[in-house]
Structure formats: C-alpha cells, structure tokens
Design an enzyme around this catalytic site. Structure first.
Site, mmCIF file in Angstrom:
data_model
loop_
_atom_site.group_PDB
_atom_site.id
_atom_site.type_symbol
_atom_site.label_atom_id
_atom_site.label_comp_id
_atom_site.label_asym_id
_atom_site.label_seq_id
_atom_site.Cartn_x
_atom_site.Cartn_y
_atom_site.Cartn_z
ATOM 1 N N ASP A 397 0.578 -1.404 0.016
ATOM 2 C CA ASP A 397 -0.050 -0.298 -0.036
ATOM 3 C C ASP A 397 0.828 1.263 0.049
ATOM 4 O O ASP A 397 2.265 1.208 1.099
ATOM 5 C CB ASP A 397 -0.880 0.324 1.185
ATOM 6 C CG ASP A 397 -2.394 1.080 1.559
ATOM 7 O OD1 ASP A 397 -1.744 1.819 0.217
ATOM 8 O OD2 ASP A 397 -2.769 1.024 2.337
ATOM 9 N N GLY A 439 -4.945 3.568 -8.626
ATOM 10 C CA GLY A 439 -5.133 4.144 -9.774
ATOM 11 C C GLY A 439 -4.364 4.569 -10.255
ATOM 12 O O GLY A 439 -4.191 5.329 -11.045
ATOM 13 N N ASP A 460 -10.099 4.771 -1.510
ATOM 14 C CA ASP A 460 -10.619 3.856 -0.477
ATOM 15 C C ASP A 460 -12.341 3.567 -0.837
ATOM 16 O O ASP A 460 -12.863 4.644 -0.903
ATOM 17 C CB ASP A 460 -10.959 3.675 0.289
ATOM 18 C CG ASP A 460 -9.225 3.462 0.913
ATOM 19 O OD1 ASP A 460 -8.432 3.020 -0.109
ATOM 20 O OD2 ASP A 460 -9.351 3.601 1.990
#
Ligand code: GLA
Length: 650
Positions: A397, A439, A460
């Site tokens: 992440d 993205g 999210d």
C-alpha cells in the site's frame, strides 16, 4: 407567473401552508459532487439560471436525490429547474424529475448550460412519497451543477419532511446448496515450480465427504477426508485432473487444471480482509476467529481461501500503547510484529491447518497508512520475513511512499512495486501480490508489467452512507478497463462491504439496501474482481451469506478466461454489462440506477450474438427460457438482474 400560479393554488386550498425546499433538511439530499446547499448554488453562490437570479431554492449536483415524506395532504409543488450559470457554458447536462409514489410526475427533459429554467407546477394530492431527482442525463456527471429554484410545497396536513429512501426487507434468492456433493470454486489453479502447493477442493453437500482425484501429477497428494491437495511440482507443466467428491447421497466430479508456471492466482483471489471490520485494532485472535468462521460458515466450500491481515500488525513508531509499541526491527533488521501478534508463524500454521491461506500488508514507504512500520529500504528482508512466517498474499500500500516520491513520474510510480516484486520472486513460496496505490498513473495499464496479481483501481470505497454512489462510481469506472484483466492480473475495485462493517470501533449493518447489495456483488463478479469480503465474518446473517455463496454468481467471477465485463448497453440510468465466459456464454448484468423499477433491455446485437439463446437467472439459478433477439428484465430500484446467455444446445 409562477408566483401567480402558486397564489391561486394556495388560496384554493382551505388551510394550505407552504414550505420552501430550502427549509427541508438538505443533509438528506445526495449529490454526485460537493454538497447540496439551501438558497445557494453547489459552489455557494447566488442561484442563477440563464441570467435569472433566485433568492431561494437548493443548489446541488447530479446525481442528486431527495426523498420527501408527505401524508397525502400536500396539494402542489411548484418551482423551476435548470443548470446554474456558475458552470459558465460548460458541457453540462441534467435531467430533473419529480416522482410521486413511484410514478414520474414531471420530467424536464435534458437541460444544458444557459437553457432557461423550466417551471413546473405539479398536483400532489394523494402523494405520500415525493422524490426530487437531478440525474446526469446519460453522459456522466461532469459540470452538472443543478438548481431547484424557488421550489415550494403547498400542504394542508402534516409538514413535509425530508426522509430516507424506502427500506427494503432482505430477500434471499440463492437456493440452498443441495445435500448431494457439488464441487465449487475455481476450475484452474496456478503454482510456481518448487513452491508449496495448497488447494482445498471447495465442495458443498452433507458431511462426511470423501475426495479423490484422477490424473494428479507426481509430487502432489490429496487427503481424502479433507479434500486438501498439497506437495510441490518440480517443473513447469500443466495437468488435467478430474476431482471427485462423494457422500452418502451421491458423487460429484469436475475437471480441474493445475498449471505449474510463472503465473499464480489464475482466477481472482477470494477471501476475507480485516480492514473494514477491525481497522488497525486487528489482533491474532481476531484473525484466528476469522479463519474459523470461514470454515464454520461454509465459505471455504465455495472457494474462499485467503484470510488477510491489513494494517496494524507491525510496530507503530512513537506509539505509547503497549499493544503496538516496541522495536520496529530486531538486531538482524527483521521486522517485528507488534504485541497483538505474539507468533506470526503459529498464526499462519493455524490458518493453513484449516486448509486456508494467510495474507499480510505493508507499505513501500517508511510507514503504512495508519502509521505502522513499513518496508522502505528493507524490502528484501521483509519479503523474506513474510515467506518465513508462511504468508501467501501481500497487499503493498503506497501510503507514506508519497513522501519519498511526492510528484511521481511514471517510472517512480512503478519503482517501489518492482523492488518488492523482485524480493518476492526470490522467496521459496508463492505470494499473491496486491498493489494498492489507488489507481495512480493508470495502474491498470502497467500493474501486470510490474508483476502485480491485482491492483486497486481507485481510492477506498470507504464507509459512507452514500456507499452505493461509490460502488456505482468505482464499479462503472471500469467501463474501459476490461482489457487489462487476464489470468493472474486483475483490476481491484476494493472490498465487499456487506453484512456488518466497522465504523471505527463499532460494527454496524452496511448502509446498502438489499437490492444495492445484489447490484454490488453482481458487478464485482462481472468485473472478475478479487472477491474479498471485509465485513464481520463471525457474524454472518443468512442474507449476507447467501450473497457471498451463490455458486453460479461466483462462477462468473472465477471463470478461467478472467475477462472483465464491459458495457454492452448504456442507457438512461440503466446499463447492461456483459462478460465473456470460457464456454462461449455471456454473463450479463442488467443494472438500474433509477429510484423506480425499470425495464432494462439488452439485445443480441448489443451482445454481439445471434439466434435463439437459453437465458438463465444466476441468482435464482433458474432457466428463464429461450429468447431470439433480446432479453428484458424488470429491475428494482438500484438493483440488478444477472443472467447468463448460453448458445442454444443442439
Ligand atoms: C489504505 C488502503 C486501505 C487500507 C488502509 C490501511 O487506505 O487503501 O485499503 O489498507 O490504507 O491503513
């Protein structure tokens, strides 16, 4: 003119009063951008349509909906609608509608920037539920600043109140799995040569059940009582296997392909992730309980396999709380788990002992999104640590990597993901690689090149009362991304937020209506998205479980071609999305974004097929008959009809 009409209407009613739209609770009005405002435009200016200013009304942005409860004793609604001049001639288009008790009472047609406001005066007698809608008129919401100008409701009984959309009782369509054996889940499984192999044959039906397999290659063994296949395959190879599951009532067989090669996750990963349930308060016990629940609920029998820890397992630099404080790394530089995870290896052993797989999370930056130690400059060591601990899945992440590459070039976007990819390649076990960077840089175009098995395509989904809008935006955002989906590489529009989900410390029912949940699960299956549930797995009600375990719906997601659906028909608040399946059939979702039931039609020309076709309702698992040219479904508000269109059997 309007005022005259209003006066006439109002004076003709015995004790009529009026209330302005601006006096209703506009917090209940939704907006596709910004927030609705009383007596101002959505950008907080005087409401102005084609040069005409209005002191009163509401400024909003398509797609915008407001429900108003009446008691049948309102007499009229009057006002005008149009696009606010603040868009300055941009390519805006909005259609305004007023609904009463499920019927369209007024429709403005498509309004563009600089079009004069359209006045309306609508009889409301007998109406109990009024809905004001400003929708994007079929071309997306860009620039759609929508004004309801000088809108007033005349009423004789109870004061009109802004209210919630109608409640729907959950209804289960998924038929119960038969008591006879049925083999579910993926039809193909990939492993790298030399890596430990673990696949549990997902099968429903009465227990005890025994399993067998024909054609299993040397190196793999099947445990008859559990259906677990383990071992290793030494070299690249492909094997066609026949699986058998038998109980007292019968036997099921299924073809299954095992591919030893470079690509793993040959169908989208299915599992559970801790984030939307526990956030960073996740613990070892919670993970064990989740794994237990995946078995006890029967989800394992439908193909769910991964039990994934999200943020919050490592040490939080600077934290005082004992549960998360401590040394980030040991003397050898190996990352430590925090005190909530006393023994990671024991945890993954436990998860594996149930026939399931384990996932972990970190960031390429120094810290994770929730501020815990990340992998920056320790990538190889951390990948080795994850492998040594026995993990099978890594979510990587971006988070604080933003500080390392504040304005990333395309190369800088890829770099950290390539670094971790190389580190994972060096490990003696297979670790599914889930990129998470929301993205950026059109990740779908290069996620596979940097070795990602899946990549989050958006931010999210979040826990919001307007979760449905996020689902529509995040799901329908995939309209041109289907091409990038292929075996081992998937667009990831985020988790399945149904059942009970956490609102920081408290678990609450998902804000989605039952129909919205059918919409959501159907769309994710059509997109061949990772199927990762992130609600409370230990508290699954029958409805939620029925949504997660419909094997014909899951078959759409798990089809070995791994094609993602693309729009076959885009209409006015109705869309049909179609996905090519390996057997030549098409899975088709008929989606309704409107506030009322709609008929949604897809033609064989839209689908690129001809001739008589068998159509099957996948949620009900029932054939609907043969159709020559088209199929039309009656689709409820925010709902879906999910069908599979087969070539006619000769
Ligand atoms: C980001 C991710 C989420 C979750 C959190 C954890 O927001 O997109 O899915 O992992 O971080 O902090």
């Amino acid at each position: 003119m309007l005022r005259v009409l209003l006066t006439v209407l109002v004076s003709s009613a015995a004790f009529a009063e009026t209330i302005g739209l601006d006096e209703l609770d506009l917090a209940r009005m939704t907006a596709g951008w910004g927030q609705p405002r009383a007596n101002r435009s959505v950008q907080d200016q005087l409401i102005r349509i084609a040069g005409q200013g209005y002191d009163r009304g509401a400024g909003t942005h398509a797609h915008s909906v407001l429900y108003v409860a009446l008691d049948g004793a309102a007499t009229a609604i009057t006002g005008a609608a149009g696009i606010d001049d603040e868009v300055d001639g941009a390519l805006a288009s909005v259609r305004f509608r007023v609904l009463g008790d499920g019927k369209v009472l007024w429709d403005s047609g498509v309004r563009k920037a600089n079009d004069p406001a359209v006045p309306f005066e609508i009889d409301l007698r007998g109406v109990r539920t009024l809905v004001l809608i400003a929708d994007p008129a079929g071309d997306g919401v860009s620039f759609d600043h929508a004004d309801w100008a000088d809108v007033r409701i005349a009423y004789e009984g109870a004061r009109p109140e802004a209210t919630d959309p109608p409640r729907e009782a959950p209804y289960i369509l998924t038929p119960p799995a038969p008591r006879e054996p049925r083999i579910n889940g993926p039809r193909v499984f990939g492993v790298r040569p030399g890596s430990p192999f673990l696949f549990t044959i997902p099968a429903t039906g009465d227990r005890p059940m025994t399993f067998a397999a024909e054609g299993l290659p040397d190196g793999l063994t099947l445990e008859a009582a559990t259906g677990r296949i383990t071992g290793t395959l030494p070299a690249p190879s492909e094997h066609r296997v026949t699986l058998h599951a038998k109980n007292a009532l019968g036997e099921a067989t299924r073809d299954f392909r095992i591919v030893a090669g470079d690509t793993i996750a040959l169908t989208p990963p299915m599992g559970w992730n801790s984030w939307y349930c526990y956030f960073d308060s996740v613990t070892d016990e919670m993970m064990r309980a989740a794994a237990d629940a995946m078995v006890a609920s029967g989800m394992i029998n439908h193909g769910y396999a991964y039990v994934n820890i999200d943020d919050g397992w490592s040490v939080r630099p600077g934290a005082r709380r004992k549960s998360v404080s401590g040394e980030e790394r040991d003397a050898a530089g190996k990352i430590n788990a925090n005190n909530k995870f006393p023994d990671m290896r024991a945890l993954t052993d436990y998860i594996h002992s149930l026939g399931l797989k384990a996932g972990i999370y970190t960031s390429p930056g120094p810290t994770t999104c929730a501020g815990y130690a990340g992998a920056y400059q320790h990538e190889e060591r951390d990948a080795a640590r994850f492998a040594e601990w026995g993990f099978d899945f890594l979510k990587y992440d971006w988070c604080s990597y933003g500080a390392i590459a504040p304005d990333p070039t395309p190369e800088e976007l890829k770099a950290p993901y390539l670094t971790m990819r190389r580190a994972l390649d060096a490990q003696p076990r297979d670790i599914v690689y889930n990129l998470c960077q929301y993205g950026m840089g059109n990740v779908w175009e290069w996620g596979a090149d940097v070795g990602g098995n899946c990549w989050r395509t958006t931010g999210d989904l979040g826990i919001a009362t307007d979760l449905f809008s996020n689902i529509v935006n995040y799901g329908f955002f995939h309209h041109d991304k289907a091409w990038w989906n292929r075996p081992g590489h998937y667009n990831d529009p985020d988790y399945l937020l149904i059942g009970h989900i956490g609102w920081r410390g408290e678990l609450r029912p998902t804000p989605l209506t039952p129909n919205e949940q059918y919409f959501y699960i159907s769309l994710w299956a059509l997109l061949a998205a990772p199927f990762i549930f992130s609600g409370d797995i230990s508290r699954l009600d029958d409805f939620t479980l029925s949504l997660l375990t419909n094997d014909e719906v899951l078959e759409v997601d798990q089809d070995p071609l791994c094609r993602a659906a693309a729009p076959a028909m885009r209409g006015d608040l109705v869309e049909a999305w179609a996905k090519d399946m390996e057997d030549g059939s098409k899975a088709v979702g008929l989606f309704n974004l409107d506030e009322i039931e709609r008929e949604v039609r897809v033609t064989w020309a839209d689908l690129g097929v001809t001739g008589s076709r068998r159509v099957r309702d996948l949620w009900r698992q029932r054939d609907l008959g043969s159709f020559d040219r088209d199929f039309t479904g009656r689709v409820p508000r925010h709902g879906v009809v999910l069908v599979r269109v087969f070539p006619e059997e000769k």
